[in-house]
Enzyme design. Structure first.
Site: not given
Length: 259
Positions: A67, A69, A124, A217
C-alpha cells in the site's frame, strides 16, 4: 495455532530433520542399497529448511509493500529487507524474546504484527517512545511530542508514479523528528470526521507509530500503540521494486537504504 509461513517452515524443518536423524541412527544399509524416496528427500531438504529458518528468524526477512501508507519513503511494490535482531532475538512462531539487543528509536521504520490481527505484518515509523506524551492535530497535520511541535518544512508538491500516481498533488514536507529527519505527505484540504486534536500517553514497552503518508495511513492514531512483543524488526533496505502500473521493475529504487 496460526499457520503462517514461520510455523510451516518450523514444521518442515522438524519433520525432515527427524526423518534424517532416525535414518542416520537406526537404519543400517549395505552399499548401493536403495534409499526410500521420503528419506532421500529429507536428506536433501533438511539443510535447506534449516538455513532458511535460521536466516529468516534471526537475521533478515523480506517483505513486500502492498500500500501507499509509507509514501514517499516506501512505494507500492517495494521489496524490503528487515533486520530481525535490531530489537532482540525472538524464537520463531512463539515470538518470545530470548536475547535483549536494543529498542526502537524515534524515526525508525519498523515492521510489526498488527495489534488487532497479529497474523498481518504492518510497517510504520516510530514517533513516540515509552513515557512520551503525543498529540496530533488533524487540522494542521502537526505532530506534538511532549508538548513540543515537530517542525515541518514545505518541500513542494509530490509527483506520484505507478500505483501511487493518485498521490500526485499532495503536499510534501520534511518533518524533523528529534534526531531523525524524513519526508511526509499531507493533504491539507482533507477534513477529519472526528475531533481535530487527539492525545495519547505512551505506556512502558509500547510505541506510537505513524505512516509517512499522513492522510492515507491507518496507524496509532486509529488503533493505538504497538507493544514490544509485536515487533518483528527494523526495515533498512529496498532490494527490488516491482510495480506493473509503473512498467515492472523500477531499477532506480534497487539498493536504496530506508531512512
Amino acid at each position: 495455532m496460526n499457520w503462517d509461513l514461520a510455523t510451516i517452515l518450523v514444521l518442515l524443518t522438524v519433520v525432515s530433520g527427524l526423518i534424517w536423524l532416525f535414518d542416520k541412527i537406526f537404519t543400517q544399509r549395505v552399499k548401493d542399497e536403495h534409499v526410500p524416496f521420503v528419506v532421500d528427500l529429507a536428506r536433501s531438504l533438511f539443510p535447506v529448511f534449516l538455513i532458511v529458518l535460521l536466516l529468516r528468524s534471526f537475521l533478515v526477512e523480506p517483505f513486500r509493500i502492498p500500500s501507499g501508507s509509507m509514501m514517499p519513503t516506501l512505494l507500492i511494490g517495494d521489496f524490503i529487507l528487515v533486520n530481525k535482531f535490531s530489537y532482540g532475538i525472538r524464537l520463531p512462531v512463539l515470538n518470545s524474546k530470548v536475547v535483549e539487543l536494543g529498542k526502537p528509536e524515534r524515526g525508525d521504520v519498523i515492521v510489526f504484527r498488527y495489534p488487532e490481527d497479529p497474523s498481518i505484518p504492518f510497517i510504520k515509523r516510530v514517533v513516540g517512545l515509552p513515557g512520551d506524551e503525543i498529540e496530533y492535530n488533524f487540522a494542521n497535520k502537526t505532530l506534538y511530542i511532549n508538548n513540543e511541535p515537530v517542525t515541518q518544512i514545505p518541500d513542494g508538491r509530490y509527483i506520484g508514479v505507478g500505483s501511487g500516481s493518485n498521490m500526485t498533488g499532495r503536499e510534501e514536507r520534511i518533518e524533523k523528528l528529534p534526531g531523525a529527519e524524513h519526508a511526509i505527505l499531507v493533504f491539507p484540504e482533507q477534513t477529519m470526521p472526528h475531533a481535530p486534536i487527539k492525545q495519547w500517553k505512551i505506556k512502558p514497552d509500547e510505541y506510537f507509530v505513524l505512516g509517512d503518508n499522513r492522510d492515507n495511513s491507518k496507524d496509532s492514531r486509529y488503533w493505538g500503540t504497538v507493544p514490544d512483543e509485536n515487533l518483528i524488526g527494523k526495515a533498512f533496505f529496498i532490494w527490488m521494486n516491482w510495480d506493473l502500473a509503473n512498467g515492472g521493475i523500477s531499477w532506480q529504487r534497487i539498493g536504496t537504504p530506508i531512512e
